[in-house]
Write a protein that holds these residues in place. Structure first.
Motif, short mmCIF file in Angstrom:
data_model
loop_
_atom_site.label_atom_id
_atom_site.label_comp_id
_atom_site.label_asym_id
_atom_site.label_seq_id
_atom_site.Cartn_x
_atom_site.Cartn_y
_atom_site.Cartn_z
N PRO A 1 -25.15 19.93 -22.69
CA PRO A 1 -25.11 20.18 -24.14
C PRO A 1 -24.13 21.30 -24.48
O PRO A 1 -24.06 22.31 -23.79
CB PRO A 1 -26.54 20.58 -24.48
N GLY A 2 -23.35 21.07 -25.52
CA GLY A 2 -22.37 22.06 -25.96
C GLY A 2 -21.02 21.94 -25.30
O GLY A 2 -20.11 22.72 -25.59
N LEU A 3 -20.85 20.96 -24.43
CA LEU A 3 -19.58 20.76 -23.74
C LEU A 3 -18.50 20.36 -24.75
O LEU A 3 -18.74 19.52 -25.62
CB LEU A 3 -19.75 19.65 -22.70
N PRO A 4 -17.30 20.92 -24.65
CA PRO A 4 -16.22 20.53 -25.56
C PRO A 4 -15.64 19.16 -25.17
O PRO A 4 -15.71 18.75 -24.00
CB PRO A 4 -15.18 21.63 -25.40
N PRO A 5 -15.07 18.45 -26.14
CA PRO A 5 -14.51 17.13 -25.87
C PRO A 5 -13.49 17.09 -24.74
O PRO A 5 -13.41 16.11 -24.01
CB PRO A 5 -13.87 16.73 -27.20
N SER A 6 -12.70 18.15 -24.58
CA SER A 6 -11.71 18.15 -23.50
C SER A 6 -12.38 18.05 -22.13
O SER A 6 -11.89 17.35 -21.24
CB SER A 6 -10.82 19.39 -23.58
N ASP A 7 -13.50 18.73 -21.96
CA ASP A 7 -14.24 18.65 -20.70
C ASP A 7 -14.93 17.29 -20.55
O ASP A 7 -14.99 16.74 -19.45
CB ASP A 7 -15.27 19.77 -20.60
N ALA B 1 -26.78 -6.19 -28.80
CA ALA B 1 -26.20 -5.69 -30.05
C ALA B 1 -24.70 -5.54 -29.83
O ALA B 1 -24.26 -4.90 -28.89
CB ALA B 1 -26.81 -4.34 -30.42
N GLU B 2 -23.93 -6.15 -30.70
CA GLU B 2 -22.49 -6.17 -30.53
C GLU B 2 -21.84 -4.79 -30.66
O GLU B 2 -20.78 -4.57 -30.13
CB GLU B 2 -21.86 -7.12 -31.55
N ASP B 3 -22.50 -3.88 -31.36
CA ASP B 3 -21.86 -2.59 -31.58
C ASP B 3 -22.18 -1.56 -30.50
O ASP B 3 -21.74 -0.44 -30.59
CB ASP B 3 -22.21 -2.05 -32.96
N LEU B 4 -22.92 -1.94 -29.49
CA LEU B 4 -23.18 -1.03 -28.38
C LEU B 4 -22.13 -1.26 -27.31
O LEU B 4 -21.89 -2.38 -26.90
CB LEU B 4 -24.57 -1.27 -27.79
N LYS B 5 -21.53 -0.20 -26.86
CA LYS B 5 -20.47 -0.31 -25.86
C LYS B 5 -20.96 0.24 -24.52
O LYS B 5 -21.65 1.27 -24.48
CB LYS B 5 -19.25 0.49 -26.31
N PRO B 6 -20.58 -0.40 -23.41
CA PRO B 6 -21.01 0.08 -22.09
C PRO B 6 -20.63 1.53 -21.83
O PRO B 6 -21.38 2.27 -21.20
CB PRO B 6 -20.30 -0.86 -21.12
N GLY B 7 -19.48 1.96 -22.31
CA GLY B 7 -19.03 3.33 -22.09
C GLY B 7 -19.89 4.38 -22.77
O GLY B 7 -19.84 5.56 -22.40
N TRP B 8 -20.69 3.97 -23.75
CA TRP B 8 -21.55 4.92 -24.43
C TRP B 8 -22.56 5.52 -23.47
O TRP B 8 -22.92 6.68 -23.61
CB TRP B 8 -22.29 4.26 -25.59
N TYR B 9 -23.04 4.74 -22.54
CA TYR B 9 -24.03 5.26 -21.58
C TYR B 9 -23.46 6.46 -20.84
O TYR B 9 -24.10 7.51 -20.74
CB TYR B 9 -24.46 4.17 -20.61
N THR B 10 -22.25 6.33 -20.35
CA THR B 10 -21.61 7.42 -19.63
C THR B 10 -21.44 8.64 -20.53
O THR B 10 -21.81 9.76 -20.16
CB THR B 10 -20.24 6.98 -19.08
N LEU B 11 -20.89 8.42 -21.70
CA LEU B 11 -20.67 9.52 -22.64
C LEU B 11 -21.97 10.23 -23.02
O LEU B 11 -22.06 11.46 -22.96
CB LEU B 11 -20.00 9.00 -23.92
N LEU B 12 -22.96 9.45 -23.43
CA LEU B 12 -24.22 10.05 -23.86
C LEU B 12 -24.92 10.78 -22.72
O LEU B 12 -25.52 11.84 -22.93
CB LEU B 12 -25.13 8.99 -24.48
N THR B 13 -24.82 10.24 -21.50
CA THR B 13 -25.42 10.92 -20.35
C THR B 13 -24.74 12.24 -20.08
O THR B 13 -25.40 13.27 -19.87
CB THR B 13 -25.35 10.02 -19.09
N ILE B 14 -23.43 12.26 -20.10
CA ILE B 14 -22.68 13.49 -19.86
C ILE B 14 -23.01 14.53 -20.92
O ILE B 14 -23.23 15.71 -20.62
CB ILE B 14 -21.16 13.21 -19.78
N ILE B 15 -23.08 14.10 -22.17
CA ILE B 15 -23.40 15.03 -23.26
C ILE B 15 -24.84 15.54 -23.12
O ILE B 15 -25.10 16.73 -23.31
CB ILE B 15 -23.17 14.35 -24.63
N LEU C 1 -14.56 14.39 -17.47
CA LEU C 1 -15.69 13.82 -16.73
C LEU C 1 -15.76 12.30 -16.85
O LEU C 1 -16.21 11.63 -15.92
CB LEU C 1 -17.01 14.44 -17.23
N VAL C 2 -15.34 11.73 -17.97
CA VAL C 2 -15.40 10.27 -18.12
C VAL C 2 -14.10 9.60 -17.66
O VAL C 2 -14.05 8.38 -17.58
CB VAL C 2 -15.74 9.82 -19.57
N GLY C 3 -13.08 10.40 -17.38
CA GLY C 3 -11.84 9.82 -16.87
C GLY C 3 -10.97 9.19 -17.94
O GLY C 3 -10.16 8.32 -17.64
#
Length: 169
Positions: A70-76, A52-66, A80-82
Motif C-alpha cells: 500500500p502506498g507504492l508509487p506507480p513507477s515502482d 465479465a468482459e471488462d475484467l482483465k487478467p492483468g488486474w489480478y497482478t496489479l491489485l495484488t501488488i497494490i 514489479l509488473v514488468g
C-alpha cells in the motif's frame, strides 16, 4: 431461432479455414512465439472464468501488488509488473475510475502519489484471486512435475531480458 443460411455458411467457412491454418515453418522453433501463444491462451482462459468482459487478467497482478504494497508509487508498480509506466497509466486510470484503487499524494514529495486498494478493490481482488487459483491449478496439471524447472526457465528469461532492456519507467 436458427442461424440464417448465410451465417451457417460463414461458420462452416470459418471452421474450415481454422483447420487449414498452420504455424509458419519459421515459427516452429521460436520460444518467443510459443510464449506469446501460451500467454494469450492463458489470458483467454482467465477471461472466461471472470464471466465479465471488462475484467482483465492483468488486474489480478496489479491489485495484488497494490494490496501487498500500500502506498507504492506507480513507477515502482510498473517495475514489479514488468510494464512501462506509460502503458500502465491507462489501466491505473481505469482502476481508479472503477473505484478499485485510490491515489494519495506523497506528503514528502507532492509531485508523486501512492496507490492503495479501496474496499471495492479488495473485493475485486478476492474474486480474481479465486479465479487465478483455479486457473493456476489447471496450469499445474498441464506442466506437471516439470513446474519448478519451467518456472526457473521463465524466471531466467524475464531476468535476463529485463536486465538487457534496462529498468522500466
Amino acid at each position: 431461432m436458427a442461424p440464417s443460411p448465410l451465417a451457417q455458411k460463414a461458420e462452416r467457412t470459418s471452421a474450415a479455414e481454422s483447420q487449414d491454418l498452420q504455424i509458419p515453418d519459421s515459427f516452429r522453433d521460436l520460444v518467443g512465439y510459443y510464449l506469446r501463444i501460451a500467454q494469450e491462451a492463458s489470458f483467454q482462459a482467465i477471461s472466461k472464468g471472470t464471466s465479465a468482459e471488462d475484467l482483465k487478467p492483468g488486474w489480478y497482478t496489479l491489485l495484488t501488488i497494490i494490496a501487498e504494497n500500500p502506498g507504492l508509487p506507480p513507477s515502482d508498480i510498473s517495475r514489479l509488473v514488468g510494464r512501462d509506466r506509460s502503458t500502465l497509466t491507462s489501466t491505473m486510470k481505469l482502476l481508479n475510475a472503477r473505484g478499485l484503487i485510490s491515489r494519495r499524494r506523497n506528503r514528502a514529495d507532492q509531485r508523486s502519489y501512492g496507490v492503495r486498494l479501496t474496499v471495492e478493490g479488495e473485493a475485486m481482488l478476492e474474486k480474481l484471486r479465486r479465479i487465478a487459483r483455479a486457473h493456476d491449478a489447471r496450469l499445474d496439471a498441464i506442466v506437471g512435475a516439470d513446474k519448478a524447472h519451467f518456472i526457473a526457465i521463465l524466471r531466467r528469461i524475464a531476468e535476463e531480458l529485463g536486465d538487457e532492456n534496462g529498468p522500466s519507467t
